[in-house]
Design an enzyme around this catalytic site. Sequence first.
Site, PDB file in Angstrom:
ATOM      1  NE  ARG A  67      50.646 -60.417  42.859  1.00 10.95           N
ATOM      2  CZ  ARG A  67      51.732 -60.115  42.147  1.00 10.95           C
ATOM      3  NH1 ARG A  67      52.900 -59.984  42.730  1.00 10.95           N
ATOM      4  NH2 ARG A  67      51.655 -59.971  40.843  1.00 10.95           N
ATOM      5  NE  ARG A  93      56.012 -62.525  41.921  1.00 12.75           N
ATOM      6  CZ  ARG A  93      55.186 -62.572  40.863  1.00 12.75           C
ATOM      7  NH1 ARG A  93      55.606 -62.195  39.680  1.00 12.75           N
ATOM      8  NH2 ARG A  93      53.930 -62.948  41.017  1.00 12.75           N
ATOM      9  CG  LEU A  95      56.552 -58.760  49.031  1.00 12.59           C
ATOM     10  CD1 LEU A  95      57.504 -58.276  50.118  1.00 12.59           C
ATOM     11  CD2 LEU A  95      56.650 -60.274  48.872  1.00 12.59           C
ATOM     12  CG  ASN A 109      62.414 -52.433  47.946  1.00 11.93           C
ATOM     13  OD1 ASN A 109      62.999 -53.382  47.456  1.00 11.93           O
ATOM     14  ND2 ASN A 109      61.913 -51.449  47.207  1.00 11.93           N
ATOM     15  CG  HIS A 111      62.184 -47.713  44.181  1.00 14.03           C
ATOM     16  ND1 HIS A 111      61.538 -48.630  43.379  1.00 14.03           N
ATOM     17  CD2 HIS A 111      61.946 -46.496  43.632  1.00 14.03           C
ATOM     18  CE1 HIS A 111      60.919 -47.987  42.393  1.00 14.03           C
ATOM     19  NE2 HIS A 111      61.154 -46.697  42.528  1.00 14.03           N
ATOM     20  CB  SER A 138      64.531 -44.248  47.946  1.00 13.58           C
ATOM     21  OG  SER A 138      64.476 -43.076  47.146  1.00 13.58           O
ATOM     22  CB  THR A 143      53.970 -49.724  53.568  1.00 18.50           C
ATOM     23  OG1 THR A 143      54.088 -48.973  52.358  1.00 18.50           O
ATOM     24  CG2 THR A 143      54.829 -49.115  54.665  1.00 18.50           C
ATOM     25  CD  GLU A 145      51.775 -45.393  48.570  1.00 16.87           C
ATOM     26  OE1 GLU A 145      51.743 -45.062  49.780  1.00 16.87           O
ATOM     27  OE2 GLU A 145      51.973 -44.595  47.624  1.00 16.87           O
ATOM     28  CG  LEU A 146      55.029 -51.111  44.092  1.00 14.30           C
ATOM     29  CD1 LEU A 146      55.617 -52.395  44.656  1.00 14.30           C
ATOM     30  CD2 LEU A 146      54.578 -51.299  42.664  1.00 14.30           C
ATOM     31  CG  ASP A 147      58.455 -49.213  44.966  1.00 15.06           C
ATOM     32  OD1 ASP A 147      58.247 -49.358  43.755  1.00 15.06           O
ATOM     33  OD2 ASP A 147      58.978 -50.092  45.676  1.00 15.06           O
TER      34      ASP A 147
HETATM   35  N1  LIG Z   1      53.786 -54.530  48.911  1.00 14.70           N
HETATM   36  C1  LIG Z   1      55.003 -54.197  48.460  1.00 14.70           C
HETATM   37  N2  LIG Z   1      55.710 -55.080  47.732  1.00 14.70           N
HETATM   38  C2  LIG Z   1      56.943 -54.738  47.271  1.00 14.70           C
HETATM   39  C3  LIG Z   1      57.471 -53.459  47.511  1.00 14.70           C
HETATM   40  C4  LIG Z   1      56.698 -52.543  48.303  1.00 14.70           C
HETATM   41  O1  LIG Z   1      57.150 -51.412  48.600  1.00 14.70           O
HETATM   42  N3  LIG Z   1      55.490 -52.943  48.756  1.00 14.70           N
HETATM   43  N4  LIG Z   1      58.700 -53.088  46.933  1.00 14.70           N
HETATM   44  C5  LIG Z   1      59.044 -53.913  45.759  1.00 14.70           C
HETATM   45  C6  LIG Z   1      60.319 -53.653  45.049  1.00 14.70           C
HETATM   46  N5  LIG Z   1      59.994 -53.019  43.758  1.00 14.70           N
HETATM   47  C7  LIG Z   1      60.586 -51.804  43.537  1.00 14.70           C
HETATM   48  O2  LIG Z   1      61.423 -51.338  44.331  1.00 14.70           O
HETATM   49  C8  LIG Z   1      59.149 -53.627  42.779  1.00 14.70           C
HETATM   50  C9  LIG Z   1      59.293 -54.984  42.504  1.00 14.70           C
HETATM   51  C10 LIG Z   1      58.458 -55.599  41.557  1.00 14.70           C
HETATM   52  C11 LIG Z   1      57.488 -54.860  40.883  1.00 14.70           C
HETATM   53  C12 LIG Z   1      56.591 -55.550  39.891  1.00 14.70           C
HETATM   54  O3  LIG Z   1      55.842 -54.912  39.147  1.00 14.70           O
HETATM   55  N6  LIG Z   1      56.659 -56.891  39.900  1.00 14.70           N
HETATM   56  C13 LIG Z   1      55.795 -57.724  39.009  1.00 14.70           C
HETATM   57  C14 LIG Z   1      56.644 -58.786  38.325  1.00 14.70           C
HETATM   58  C15 LIG Z   1      57.817 -58.150  37.627  1.00 14.70           C
HETATM   59  C16 LIG Z   1      58.841 -59.221  37.212  1.00 14.70           C
HETATM   60  O4  LIG Z   1      58.697 -60.391  37.626  1.00 14.70           O
HETATM   61  O5  LIG Z   1      59.786 -58.824  36.503  1.00 14.70           O
HETATM   62  C17 LIG Z   1      54.749 -58.456  39.849  1.00 14.70           C
HETATM   63  O6  LIG Z   1      55.006 -58.697  41.067  1.00 14.70           O
HETATM   64  O7  LIG Z   1      53.735 -58.829  39.248  1.00 14.70           O
HETATM   65  C18 LIG Z   1      57.342 -53.504  41.157  1.00 14.70           C
HETATM   66  C19 LIG Z   1      58.184 -52.872  42.089  1.00 14.70           C
HETATM   67  C20 LIG Z   1      59.010 -55.371  46.140  1.00 14.70           C
HETATM   68  N7  LIG Z   1      57.664 -55.655  46.560  1.00 14.70           N
HETATM   69  N1  LIG Z   2      61.782 -52.150  41.910  1.00 18.26           N
HETATM   70  C1  LIG Z   2      62.862 -52.895  42.461  1.00 18.26           C
HETATM   71  C2  LIG Z   2      64.129 -52.607  41.699  1.00 18.26           C
HETATM   72  O1  LIG Z   2      64.106 -52.216  40.546  1.00 18.26           O
HETATM   73  N2  LIG Z   2      65.254 -52.800  42.398  1.00 18.26           N
HETATM   74  C3  LIG Z   2      66.519 -52.614  41.761  1.00 18.26           C
HETATM   75  O2  LIG Z   2      66.963 -53.849  41.199  1.00 18.26           O
HETATM   76  C4  LIG Z   2      68.384 -53.820  41.167  1.00 18.26           C
HETATM   77  C5  LIG Z   2      68.862 -55.134  41.749  1.00 18.26           C
HETATM   78  O3  LIG Z   2      70.234 -55.238  41.525  1.00 18.26           O
HETATM   79  P1  LIG Z   2      71.048 -56.418  42.268  1.00 18.26           P
HETATM   80  O4  LIG Z   2      70.286 -57.695  42.032  1.00 18.26           O
HETATM   81  O5  LIG Z   2      72.380 -56.378  41.582  1.00 18.26           O
HETATM   82  O6  LIG Z   2      71.127 -56.054  43.723  1.00 18.26           O
HETATM   83  C6  LIG Z   2      68.849 -52.635  42.022  1.00 18.26           C
HETATM   84  O7  LIG Z   2      69.280 -51.566  41.190  1.00 18.26           O
HETATM   85  C7  LIG Z   2      67.590 -52.231  42.758  1.00 18.26           C
HETATM   86  O8  LIG Z   2      67.518 -50.833  43.033  1.00 18.26           O
END
Ligand SMILES: Nc1nc2c(c(=O)[nH]1)N[C@@H](CN(C=O)c1ccc(C(=O)N[C@@H](CCC(=O)O)C(=O)O)cc1)CN2
Ligand SMILES: NCC(=O)N[C@@H]1O[C@H](COP(=O)([O-])[O-])[C@@H](O)[C@H]1O
Length: 214
Positions: A67, A93, A95, A109, A111, A138, A143, A145-147
Amino acid sequence: MERMRIAVLISGSGSNLQAIIDACEKQQINGDIVAVISNRPNVYGLERAEKASIETVVLDHKEFESREAYDSALMEKIDTFTPDLVVLAGFMRILTPGLVQKYKGQMLNIHPSLLPKYQGLNTHQRAIDAGDKEHGVSVHFVTEELDGGPVVLQAKINILPDDTADSLAKRIHQKEHIIYPLVVQWFSEQRLTMEEDNAVFNNKKLPAHGADYA
Ligand SMILES: Nc1nc2c(c(=O)[nH]1)N[C@@H](CN(C=O)c1ccc(C(=O)N[C@@H](CCC(=O)O)C(=O)O)cc1)CN2
Ligand SMILES: NCC(=O)N[C@@H]1O[C@H](COP(=O)([O-])[O-])[C@@H](O)[C@H]1O
């Protein structure tokens, strides 16, 4: 002030990307998307970008050992476009702290939940299973912290008795396509305010439209 430079990160369909493309084209956002970067190849969001003559990059996370290695390459790639704002639009992903810290205050982001409820994935089904009467979306700063970052704007919908995850997702998308462009434009207006504040702080002459400050 120059138009805001926006880099958009995607992983899939890109309907939120399309909403921001459209808003930029209609001058509802004082900015330009300078790059679309996807961690997955052959996703429809890349076609949307190409149709809008926006440069696209595929940085496939499966081609990296870790990663951290992926995020290091991603940071390097993002930097080549010198964005003022990085928009995660369905970027799937998590981050690493190094990347998040580098763009602190400059990365948004979207969510699909009413944060702080349902951080992570599968939010629509979780809301249904919990028997919630309302759901939503939202836009927040990213940051470590995820979401968990500061929320900028939310939109709500009612959960109907016969709703499924798919029917919720459809109505959530409609709200997303309204609020995300609004937040991106808000961010561009904040940049202007910050420039004016800095000008005052540094006792510089403001741009023509601003008053002189002693
Ligand atoms: N450090 C952060 N990274 C990310 C954030 C954040 O707030 N802080 N927001 C996410 C977006 N997100 C939800 O809104 C989200 C995206 C991905 C995952 C997740 O579990 N990803 C897995 C892989 C899943 C897949 O490939 O289908 C992973 O990374 O192992 C959770 C929440 C973006 N990043
Ligand atoms: N955790 C992250 C997550 O679930 N994000 C969600 O993925 C979709 C992307 O749609 P799009 O590719 O059509 O914009 C959106 O609904 C967004 O809220």
